[in-house]
Design a protein around this motif. Structure first.
Motif, mmCIF file in Angstrom:
data_model
loop_
_atom_site.group_PDB
_atom_site.id
_atom_site.type_symbol
_atom_site.label_atom_id
_atom_site.label_comp_id
_atom_site.label_asym_id
_atom_site.label_seq_id
_atom_site.Cartn_x
_atom_site.Cartn_y
_atom_site.Cartn_z
ATOM 1 N N THR A 87 0.773 -1.267 0.054
ATOM 2 C CA THR A 87 -0.566 0.203 0.185
ATOM 3 C C THR A 87 1.026 1.420 -0.309
ATOM 4 O O THR A 87 1.741 1.489 0.324
ATOM 5 N N TYR A 88 0.351 2.346 -0.479
ATOM 6 C CA TYR A 88 0.833 3.584 -0.746
ATOM 7 C C TYR A 88 1.217 4.308 0.813
ATOM 8 O O TYR A 88 1.539 5.394 1.169
ATOM 9 N N ASP A 89 -0.137 4.067 1.366
ATOM 10 C CA ASP A 89 0.289 5.107 2.607
ATOM 11 C C ASP A 89 -1.051 4.249 4.305
ATOM 12 O O ASP A 89 -1.996 4.229 4.616
ATOM 13 N N SER A 91 -1.904 0.634 5.455
ATOM 14 C CA SER A 91 -4.061 0.202 5.958
ATOM 15 C C SER A 91 -3.822 -1.191 6.532
ATOM 16 O O SER A 91 -2.713 -2.181 6.294
ATOM 17 N N GLU A 113 3.836 1.938 4.793
ATOM 18 C CA GLU A 113 3.674 2.674 3.491
ATOM 19 C C GLU A 113 4.909 2.525 3.337
ATOM 20 O O GLU A 113 5.698 2.010 1.943
ATOM 21 N N GLU A 143 -2.784 -8.456 -1.883
ATOM 22 C CA GLU A 143 -2.014 -7.588 -1.951
ATOM 23 C C GLU A 143 -3.267 -6.451 -1.611
ATOM 24 O O GLU A 143 -4.252 -5.345 -1.068
ATOM 25 N N ASP A 144 -4.163 -7.355 -2.601
ATOM 26 C CA ASP A 144 -6.499 -6.249 -3.253
ATOM 27 C C ASP A 144 -6.468 -6.245 -1.194
ATOM 28 O O ASP A 144 -7.358 -5.920 -1.049
ATOM 29 N N SER A 147 -5.476 -2.987 -0.527
ATOM 30 C CA SER A 147 -5.812 -1.436 -1.298
ATOM 31 C C SER A 147 -6.726 -1.590 -2.483
ATOM 32 O O SER A 147 -6.622 -3.249 -2.956
ATOM 33 N N ASP A 148 -6.812 -1.147 -2.827
ATOM 34 C CA ASP A 148 -8.070 -1.131 -4.560
ATOM 35 C C ASP A 148 -6.940 -1.217 -5.664
ATOM 36 O O ASP A 148 -7.423 -1.410 -7.135
ATOM 37 N N TYR A 149 -5.607 -1.106 -5.418
ATOM 38 C CA TYR A 149 -4.745 -0.654 -6.698
ATOM 39 C C TYR A 149 -3.910 -1.622 -7.285
ATOM 40 O O TYR A 149 -3.193 -2.022 -8.346
#
Length: 162
Positions: A87-89, A91, A113, A143-144, A147-149
């Motif tokens: 994730t980038y932030d 979670s 992150e 990974e999902d 995050s959503d990406y």
């Protein structure tokens, strides 16, 4: 930041050798100058697989560090640093754990992150990794779930510390 620095210092030497794989080893921590600190961490390295939109069942080296009050698990795709980010932030998300008796359990963990996942001492998974009789676990991280990406999937085994 201290745990991140220690992880960077511990990992490179084992990424390129087979020594220390599939076993827990204890190492004295060093500071940013390379001087020993008098505190120790246990580490566990193993091979696993990862898949995503560009790769299927490729090699991943999994590094697990026991800091005493938490575990950090990092994933090194193709066996190379840097550690993969989920994730980038930062979670929370769930990972799946298959026990030796075949039961599948899910546990909430934190993906910072900076990469990898943290398992805090309040988690039931922490107790399983640290305090149960020696048991081989199979772990799946998607990974999902964090995050959503992304769509990467990591599968690996770990022998609990027992």
């Amino acid at each position: 930041m201290k745990n991140f620095l220690i992880s960077i210092l511990l990992v490179p030497s084992l990424l390129y050798s087979q020594e220390g794989f599939d076993e827990w080893t204890t190492t004295e921590q060093v500071d940013e100058f390379g001087d020993k600190t008098g505190t120790y961490v246990s580490t566990y390295y193993n091979m696993g697989t990862f898949s995503n939109s560009a790769a299927t069942n490729e090699e991943v080296i999994v590094a697990i560090v026991d800091y005493g009050d938490s575990f950090l698990i990092n994933f090194y795709e193709y066996g190379n640093p840097p550690a993969a980010q989920l994730t980038y932030d930062g979670s929370f998300g769930e990972i799946s754990v298959k026990r030796a008796d075949g039961t599948i359990e899910r546990y909430e963990v934190f993906a910072p992150e900076s990469g990898g996942i943290y398992i805090r001492s309040q988690s039931p998974l922490f107790d399983i990794l640290k305090n149960t009789v020696s048991e081989k676990l199979k772990i799946a991280v998607f990974e999902d779930a964090f995050s959503d990406y992304g769509n990467s999937k990591y599968i690996f085994t770990v022998e609990t510390k027992g």
